[in-house]
Design a protein around this motif. Structure first.
Motif, PDB file in Angstrom:
ATOM      1  N   MET A   1     -24.457 124.679  58.395  1.00  0.00           N
ATOM      2  CA  MET A   1     -25.080 125.074  59.755  1.00  0.00           C
ATOM      3  C   MET A   1     -26.132 126.039  60.112  1.00  0.00           C
ATOM      4  SD  MET A   1     -23.450 127.650  63.046  1.00  0.00           S
ATOM      5  CE  MET A   1     -23.479 127.254  64.744  1.00  0.00           C
ATOM      6  N   ARG A   2     -27.478 126.126  60.634  1.00  0.00           N
ATOM      7  CA  ARG A   2     -28.700 126.035  60.413  1.00  0.00           C
ATOM      8  C   ARG A   2     -28.964 126.798  61.978  1.00  0.00           C
ATOM      9  NH1 ARG A   2     -33.266 121.469  59.359  1.00  0.00           N
ATOM     10  NH2 ARG A   2     -33.066 121.807  56.908  1.00  0.00           N
ATOM     11  N   ILE A   3     -29.772 128.062  61.493  1.00  0.00           N
ATOM     12  CA  ILE A   3     -30.309 128.731  62.873  1.00  0.00           C
ATOM     13  C   ILE A   3     -31.414 128.620  62.587  1.00  0.00           C
ATOM     14  CG2 ILE A   3     -29.832 130.685  64.147  1.00  0.00           C
ATOM     15  CD1 ILE A   3     -27.478 129.067  64.046  1.00  0.00           C
ATOM     16  N   PHE A   4     -32.414 128.133  63.692  1.00  0.00           N
ATOM     17  CA  PHE A   4     -33.826 128.755  63.979  1.00  0.00           C
ATOM     18  C   PHE A   4     -33.945 130.079  64.628  1.00  0.00           C
ATOM     19  CE2 PHE A   4     -37.307 127.268  67.156  1.00  0.00           C
ATOM     20  CZ  PHE A   4     -38.060 127.995  65.549  1.00  0.00           C
ATOM     21  N   ILE A   5     -35.102 130.999  63.811  1.00  0.00           N
ATOM     22  CA  ILE A   5     -35.601 132.389  64.177  1.00  0.00           C
ATOM     23  C   ILE A   5     -36.144 132.553  64.464  1.00  0.00           C
ATOM     24  CG2 ILE A   5     -35.003 134.744  63.932  1.00  0.00           C
ATOM     25  CD1 ILE A   5     -32.637 134.179  61.390  1.00  0.00           C
ATOM     26  N   THR A   6     -37.044 132.815  65.905  1.00  0.00           N
ATOM     27  CA  THR A   6     -38.164 133.168  65.639  1.00  0.00           C
ATOM     28  C   THR A   6     -38.799 135.082  65.619  1.00  0.00           C
ATOM     29  OG1 THR A   6     -37.965 133.931  68.345  1.00  0.00           O
ATOM     30  CG2 THR A   6     -38.464 131.896  67.713  1.00  0.00           C
ATOM     31  N   GLY A   7     -39.698 135.143  65.303  1.00  0.00           N
ATOM     32  CA  GLY A   7     -39.775 137.033  65.210  1.00  0.00           C
ATOM     33  C   GLY A   7     -38.974 136.418  63.644  1.00  0.00           C
ATOM     34  N   ALA A   8     -39.007 135.657  62.525  1.00  0.00           N
ATOM     35  CA  ALA A   8     -38.013 136.182  61.596  1.00  0.00           C
ATOM     36  C   ALA A   8     -39.087 136.399  60.141  1.00  0.00           C
ATOM     37  CB  ALA A   8     -37.951 134.476  60.422  1.00  0.00           C
ATOM     38  N   THR A   9     -40.212 137.348  60.227  1.00  0.00           N
ATOM     39  CA  THR A   9     -40.620 138.477  59.534  1.00  0.00           C
ATOM     40  C   THR A   9     -41.508 139.297  59.746  1.00  0.00           C
ATOM     41  OG1 THR A   9     -43.081 137.282  60.995  1.00  0.00           O
ATOM     42  CG2 THR A   9     -42.526 136.362  58.420  1.00  0.00           C
ATOM     43  N   GLY A  10     -40.737 139.619  60.938  1.00  0.00           N
ATOM     44  CA  GLY A  10     -40.504 141.154  61.947  1.00  0.00           C
ATOM     45  C   GLY A  10     -39.426 141.697  61.389  1.00  0.00           C
ATOM     46  N   PHE A  11     -39.662 143.167  61.613  1.00  0.00           N
ATOM     47  CA  PHE A  11     -38.219 144.459  61.237  1.00  0.00           C
ATOM     48  C   PHE A  11     -36.985 143.815  61.208  1.00  0.00           C
ATOM     49  CE2 PHE A  11     -36.483 148.676  61.980  1.00  0.00           C
ATOM     50  CZ  PHE A  11     -36.620 148.665  60.661  1.00  0.00           C
ATOM     51  N   VAL A  12     -36.582 143.299  62.777  1.00  0.00           N
ATOM     52  CA  VAL A  12     -35.572 143.057  63.210  1.00  0.00           C
ATOM     53  C   VAL A  12     -35.040 141.561  62.850  1.00  0.00           C
ATOM     54  CG1 VAL A  12     -33.996 142.745  65.276  1.00  0.00           C
ATOM     55  CG2 VAL A  12     -35.382 144.876  64.944  1.00  0.00           C
ATOM     56  N   GLY A  13     -36.454 140.610  63.140  1.00  0.00           N
ATOM     57  CA  GLY A  13     -35.602 139.363  62.890  1.00  0.00           C
ATOM     58  C   GLY A  13     -35.321 139.172  61.020  1.00  0.00           C
ATOM     59  N   SER A  14     -36.611 139.596  60.307  1.00  0.00           N
ATOM     60  CA  SER A  14     -35.857 139.766  58.759  1.00  0.00           C
ATOM     61  C   SER A  14     -34.896 140.020  58.165  1.00  0.00           C
ATOM     62  CB  SER A  14     -37.433 140.036  58.098  1.00  0.00           C
ATOM     63  OG  SER A  14     -37.225 141.879  58.269  1.00  0.00           O
ATOM     64  N   ALA A  15     -34.326 140.932  58.832  1.00  0.00           N
ATOM     65  CA  ALA A  15     -32.808 141.460  58.980  1.00  0.00           C
ATOM     66  C   ALA A  15     -31.655 140.879  59.379  1.00  0.00           C
ATOM     67  CB  ALA A  15     -32.909 142.660  59.555  1.00  0.00           C
TER      68      ALA A  15
END
Length: 294
Positions: A1-15
């Motif tokens: 299953m593939r999930i698209f994340i915006t902000g994936a380099t951010g403090f929350v998004g990377s976690a």
């Protein structure tokens, strides 16, 4: 299953990306710069070039995924009007792409947009206005009636942990610059808090179990008096902990004054009951006594 994340380099998004990959998901991360591309690639995240203002890139990312988690937000509070409008448009573009698919769409909001001065819950409606993030909540919830499994996750004012660059580091910086760690009045105004990794786990639970049209609270500790936060910082820096009048607070805190005065105790009881979420990482006062904050 593939999930698209915006902000994936951010403090929350990377976690969140790390949490999902650890559970066997593929993660597609939005990248607006070469630096972001390198960061995502190093973390094992698939790269999708674009940004929040490139609505076509957002639609394409959503079309290429089995679900979307929206964590990106411009936290430059001098441009808050523009940031909230960009957020709303991004949500609308992604939601339109997902319409009729039944796929999950998780949007990040904030406990701070709720009415102040009393305990709030997941059922509390946000304060709305022409430039409120409450409009973003309203936008995403509408897509629950259009065949999208939408959810809103409201983050506590302090999402803390190693790598934090938000509210607590700003308070530490001010205490170093001013030589005092301050609170306003009696310091009895209350902040909820949550550890970054507990937050990431909650995103996964919402992805897997979230009910369409629901709001969830990323709150591990519902009510920490601001005076205690100031006290913990003062002890670590060995500076006086002082009370400021509302008039003095503006000179000390500057643009952060409203946040320092924020009184938003928040419950996560419904979130825990519905999803089985049990925060397990250190609390805020314990965390900000550790060297990584200083």
């Amino acid at each position: 299953m593939r999930i698209f994340i915006t902000g994936a380099t951010g403090f929350v998004g990377s976690a969140v990306a790390k949490e999902l990959m650890g559970a066997g998901y593929e993660v597609l991360g939005l990248a607006r710069s070469d630096e972001a591309v390198k960061s995502l690639s190093a973390a094992g995240v698939q790269v999708h070039k674009g940004d929040l203002e490139d609505l076509e890139s957002l639609r394409a990312g959503a079309a290429n995924a089995d679900g979307v988690i929206h964590t990106a937000f411009n936290h430059d509070f001098t441009k808050f009007k523009d940031s909230t409008e960009t957020d709303r448009r991004a949500i609308e573009a992604i939601g339109t792409e997902l319409a009729g698919s039944g796929r999950p769409f998780i949007v990040t909001s904030a406990i701070g947009i709720l009415p102040q001065g009393h305990l709030v819950s997941e059922e509390t409606e946000p304060v709305t206005g022409p430039h409120s993030r409450g409009l973003s909540e309203q936008t995403v919830i509408q897509f629950a009636g259009k065949g999208v499994r939408t959810s809103v996750i409201r983050l506590a004012p302090s999402v803390h942990g190693e790598g934090d660059h938000n509210f607590i580091p700003n308070l530490i910086r001010l205490a170093k610059e001013k030589g005092v760690s301050a609170y306003i009045g009696e310091g009895s105004n209350r902040w909820p808090a949550v550890h970054r990794f507990d937050t990431a786990h909650l995103y996964r639970l919402i992805l897997e179990k979230g009910i369409a049209g629901s709001r969830y609270h990323a709150v591990a500790e519902e009510s920490i008096p601001f005076k205690e936060i100031a006290g913990a910082i003062g002890r670590q820096l060995n500076v006086p902990v002082v009370s400021l009048s509302p008039e003095e607070a503006g000179n000390h805190f500057g643009w952060f004054t409203n946040f320092a005065a924020m009184d938003v105790p928040a419950s996560s009881q419904l979130t825990r009951e519905q999803l089985g979420w049990q925060p397990s990482y250190p609390g805020l006062l314990e965390d900000i006594s550790l060297p990584h904050y200083y």
